[in-house]
Scaffold this motif. Structure first.
Motif, PDB file in Angstrom:
ATOM      1  N   PRO A  37       1.197  -0.841   0.125  1.00  0.00           N
ATOM      2  CA  PRO A  37      -0.506  -0.135  -0.217  1.00  0.00           C
ATOM      3  C   PRO A  37       0.661   1.220   0.505  1.00  0.00           C
ATOM      4  O   PRO A  37       0.136   2.362  -0.271  1.00  0.00           O
ATOM      5  N   SER A  38       1.602   1.081   0.358  1.00  0.00           N
ATOM      6  CA  SER A  38       3.238   2.293   0.207  1.00  0.00           C
ATOM      7  C   SER A  38       2.987   2.645  -0.720  1.00  0.00           C
ATOM      8  O   SER A  38       3.774   4.063  -1.028  1.00  0.00           O
ATOM      9  N   LEU A  39       3.232   1.668  -1.611  1.00  0.00           N
ATOM     10  CA  LEU A  39       3.464   2.182  -3.804  1.00  0.00           C
ATOM     11  C   LEU A  39       2.763   3.295  -3.727  1.00  0.00           C
ATOM     12  O   LEU A  39       2.692   4.389  -4.201  1.00  0.00           O
ATOM     13  N   TYR A  40       1.700   3.087  -3.241  1.00  0.00           N
ATOM     14  CA  TYR A  40       0.827   3.992  -3.977  1.00  0.00           C
ATOM     15  C   TYR A  40       0.570   5.759  -3.155  1.00  0.00           C
ATOM     16  O   TYR A  40      -0.220   6.481  -3.983  1.00  0.00           O
ATOM     17  N   ASN A  41       1.508   6.017  -2.709  1.00  0.00           N
ATOM     18  CA  ASN A  41       2.046   7.255  -1.709  1.00  0.00           C
ATOM     19  C   ASN A  41       2.160   7.979  -2.749  1.00  0.00           C
ATOM     20  O   ASN A  41       2.187   8.838  -3.032  1.00  0.00           O
ATOM     21  N   HIS A  42       3.352   6.883  -3.308  1.00  0.00           N
ATOM     22  CA  HIS A  42       4.536   7.345  -4.597  1.00  0.00           C
ATOM     23  C   HIS A  42       3.938   7.722  -5.918  1.00  0.00           C
ATOM     24  O   HIS A  42       4.208   8.642  -6.828  1.00  0.00           O
ATOM     25  N   PHE A  43       2.802   6.614  -6.213  1.00  0.00           N
ATOM     26  CA  PHE A  43       2.353   6.224  -7.520  1.00  0.00           C
ATOM     27  C   PHE A  43       0.963   5.507  -7.788  1.00  0.00           C
ATOM     28  O   PHE A  43       0.899   4.702  -6.950  1.00  0.00           O
ATOM     29  N   LEU A  49       3.882   3.589 -12.399  1.00  0.00           N
ATOM     30  CA  LEU A  49       5.179   3.436 -12.308  1.00  0.00           C
ATOM     31  C   LEU A  49       6.077   3.394 -13.131  1.00  0.00           C
ATOM     32  O   LEU A  49       6.875   3.525 -12.931  1.00  0.00           O
ATOM     33  N   TYR A  50       5.269   2.286 -13.878  1.00  0.00           N
ATOM     34  CA  TYR A  50       6.136   2.271 -15.513  1.00  0.00           C
ATOM     35  C   TYR A  50       6.950   3.241 -16.052  1.00  0.00           C
ATOM     36  O   TYR A  50       7.929   3.517 -16.927  1.00  0.00           O
ATOM     37  N   GLN A  51       5.930   4.194 -16.450  1.00  0.00           N
ATOM     38  CA  GLN A  51       6.041   5.774 -17.238  1.00  0.00           C
ATOM     39  C   GLN A  51       7.291   6.427 -16.821  1.00  0.00           C
ATOM     40  O   GLN A  51       7.954   6.472 -17.339  1.00  0.00           O
ATOM     41  N   THR A  52       7.594   6.737 -15.423  1.00  0.00           N
ATOM     42  CA  THR A  52       7.711   7.074 -14.230  1.00  0.00           C
ATOM     43  C   THR A  52       9.291   6.483 -14.498  1.00  0.00           C
ATOM     44  O   THR A  52      10.219   7.304 -14.617  1.00  0.00           O
ATOM     45  N   CYS A  53       9.376   5.459 -14.581  1.00  0.00           N
ATOM     46  CA  CYS A  53      10.482   4.280 -14.395  1.00  0.00           C
ATOM     47  C   CYS A  53      11.045   4.405 -15.527  1.00  0.00           C
ATOM     48  O   CYS A  53      12.376   4.832 -15.634  1.00  0.00           O
ATOM     49  N   LEU A  54      10.363   4.430 -16.929  1.00  0.00           N
ATOM     50  CA  LEU A  54      11.467   4.792 -18.581  1.00  0.00           C
ATOM     51  C   LEU A  54      11.746   5.615 -18.502  1.00  0.00           C
ATOM     52  O   LEU A  54      12.820   6.010 -19.000  1.00  0.00           O
ATOM     53  N   GLN A  55      11.249   7.040 -17.888  1.00  0.00           N
ATOM     54  CA  GLN A  55      11.606   8.297 -17.445  1.00  0.00           C
ATOM     55  C   GLN A  55      12.407   8.508 -17.191  1.00  0.00           C
ATOM     56  O   GLN A  55      13.976   9.398 -17.411  1.00  0.00           O
ATOM     57  N   TRP A  56      12.996   8.066 -15.439  1.00  0.00           N
ATOM     58  CA  TRP A  56      14.217   7.790 -14.956  1.00  0.00           C
ATOM     59  C   TRP A  56      15.643   7.195 -15.484  1.00  0.00           C
ATOM     60  O   TRP A  56      16.537   7.920 -15.135  1.00  0.00           O
ATOM     61  N   ASN A 107       5.990  -5.140 -28.616  1.00  0.00           N
ATOM     62  CA  ASN A 107       4.869  -3.602 -29.422  1.00  0.00           C
ATOM     63  C   ASN A 107       3.605  -3.296 -29.031  1.00  0.00           C
ATOM     64  O   ASN A 107       3.072  -3.838 -29.777  1.00  0.00           O
ATOM     65  N   ASP A 108       3.889  -3.110 -27.500  1.00  0.00           N
ATOM     66  CA  ASP A 108       2.136  -2.106 -27.173  1.00  0.00           C
ATOM     67  C   ASP A 108       2.760  -0.577 -27.493  1.00  0.00           C
ATOM     68  O   ASP A 108       3.208  -0.355 -27.313  1.00  0.00           O
ATOM     69  N   LYS A 109       1.565  -1.121 -28.608  1.00  0.00           N
ATOM     70  CA  LYS A 109       1.161   0.507 -29.559  1.00  0.00           C
ATOM     71  C   LYS A 109       1.262   1.657 -28.223  1.00  0.00           C
ATOM     72  O   LYS A 109       1.409   2.714 -28.243  1.00  0.00           O
ATOM     73  N   THR A 110       0.367   1.775 -27.342  1.00  0.00           N
ATOM     74  CA  THR A 110       0.471   2.551 -26.664  1.00  0.00           C
ATOM     75  C   THR A 110       2.196   2.426 -25.381  1.00  0.00           C
ATOM     76  O   THR A 110       2.104   3.764 -25.439  1.00  0.00           O
ATOM     77  N   ARG A 111       2.906   1.895 -25.426  1.00  0.00           N
ATOM     78  CA  ARG A 111       3.315   2.252 -24.395  1.00  0.00           C
ATOM     79  C   ARG A 111       4.861   2.305 -25.480  1.00  0.00           C
ATOM     80  O   ARG A 111       5.022   3.427 -25.158  1.00  0.00           O
ATOM     81  N   LEU A 112       4.908   2.126 -26.804  1.00  0.00           N
ATOM     82  CA  LEU A 112       5.444   2.513 -27.965  1.00  0.00           C
ATOM     83  C   LEU A 112       5.666   3.660 -28.342  1.00  0.00           C
ATOM     84  O   LEU A 112       6.464   4.492 -28.053  1.00  0.00           O
ATOM     85  N   GLN A 113       3.957   4.424 -27.888  1.00  0.00           N
ATOM     86  CA  GLN A 113       4.448   5.685 -28.768  1.00  0.00           C
ATOM     87  C   GLN A 113       4.586   6.569 -26.721  1.00  0.00           C
ATOM     88  O   GLN A 113       4.735   7.457 -27.260  1.00  0.00           O
ATOM     89  N   PHE A 114       4.531   5.898 -25.819  1.00  0.00           N
ATOM     90  CA  PHE A 114       5.064   6.889 -24.879  1.00  0.00           C
ATOM     91  C   PHE A 114       6.633   6.709 -24.542  1.00  0.00           C
ATOM     92  O   PHE A 114       7.497   7.494 -24.513  1.00  0.00           O
ATOM     93  N   LEU A 115       6.965   5.590 -24.858  1.00  0.00           N
ATOM     94  CA  LEU A 115       8.240   5.649 -24.955  1.00  0.00           C
ATOM     95  C   LEU A 115       8.938   6.923 -25.636  1.00  0.00           C
ATOM     96  O   LEU A 115      10.117   7.614 -25.830  1.00  0.00           O
ATOM     97  N   ALA A 116       8.216   6.523 -26.977  1.00  0.00           N
ATOM     98  CA  ALA A 116       9.126   7.825 -28.461  1.00  0.00           C
ATOM     99  C   ALA A 116       8.981   9.065 -28.413  1.00  0.00           C
ATOM    100  O   ALA A 116       9.678  10.385 -28.434  1.00  0.00           O
TER     101      ALA A 116
END
Length: 190
Positions: A37-43, A49-56, A107-116
């Motif tokens: 439950p503590s994870l949800y204090n941050h993400f 969390l995944y998107q923030t992780c990729l950016q980081w 090949n997940d279009k949404t995640r690839l679009q976020f990454l790009a």
């Protein structure tokens, strides 16, 4: 290391090793030594969390590349530095390399679009600026993706390289690979 960054570090390793679908928030909490439950204090959720992780994970590499793009060196020197830094990052940072590879394979279009768009776009625009100086009339999108492909392939083929014909110890040296990719790439501009 504060909890936020500990979570990102643990998540990056888990996502890189197992992929987005296979990792749960409980897995990340356990690896971060906190309660789920503590994870949800941050993400707010796993996707955030995944998107923030990729950016980081990408930020450090992107910051290094930006310093090259903003340097006073020649355009060819900038291109050579970009190749060197990218080969080094792909070779030395397993999480960085695996996250890219997993996204391409999934090949997940949404995640690839976020990454790009959210992670790589600015760096690619800066790279396009270098290429416009070197080859104003070229297809810059094609050149950028070709360069990415060359760098990624040479890192991926590394473990198999010694079994291929004419293999030599120099073929495992980043300096040699970097120079070879640069020469192969730049010869089309002159």
């Amino acid at each position: 290391m504060d909890t936020y960054h500990r979570i990102l570090e643990a998540a990056a390793e888990l996502f890189a090793q197992h992929g987005y679908e296979a990792v749960t928030m409980r897995d990340i909490a356990k690896a971060s030594n906190i309660k789920a439950p503590s994870l949800y204090n941050h993400f707010q959720d796993k996707q955030h969390l995944y998107q923030t992780c990729l950016q980081w994970v990408f930020r450090q590499h992107n910051d290094q590349l930006t310093s090259v793009f903003n340097s006073d060196t020649s355009t060819e020197s900038q291109l050579k530095s970009v190749i060197q830094l990218s080969l080094a990052k792909m070779t030395e940072d397993e999480n960085f390399r695996l996250l890219i590879q997993r996204e391409l394979l999934q090949n997940d279009k949404t995640r690839l679009q976020f990454l790009a768009h959210e992670v790589m776009y600015e760096t690619c625009q800066q790279m396009e600026g270098i290429l416009k100086n070197l080859a104003p009339n070229a297809d810059h999108h094609f050149l950028i993706t070709t360069l990415m492909g060359l760098v990624m392939f040479h890192v991926q083929i590394g473990p198999m390289r010694e079994f291929l014909p004419s293999s030599d110890s120099k073929h495992h040296q980043l300096e040699y690979l970097s120079e070879g990719i640069f020469k192969l790439f730049i010869q089309n501009f002159h």
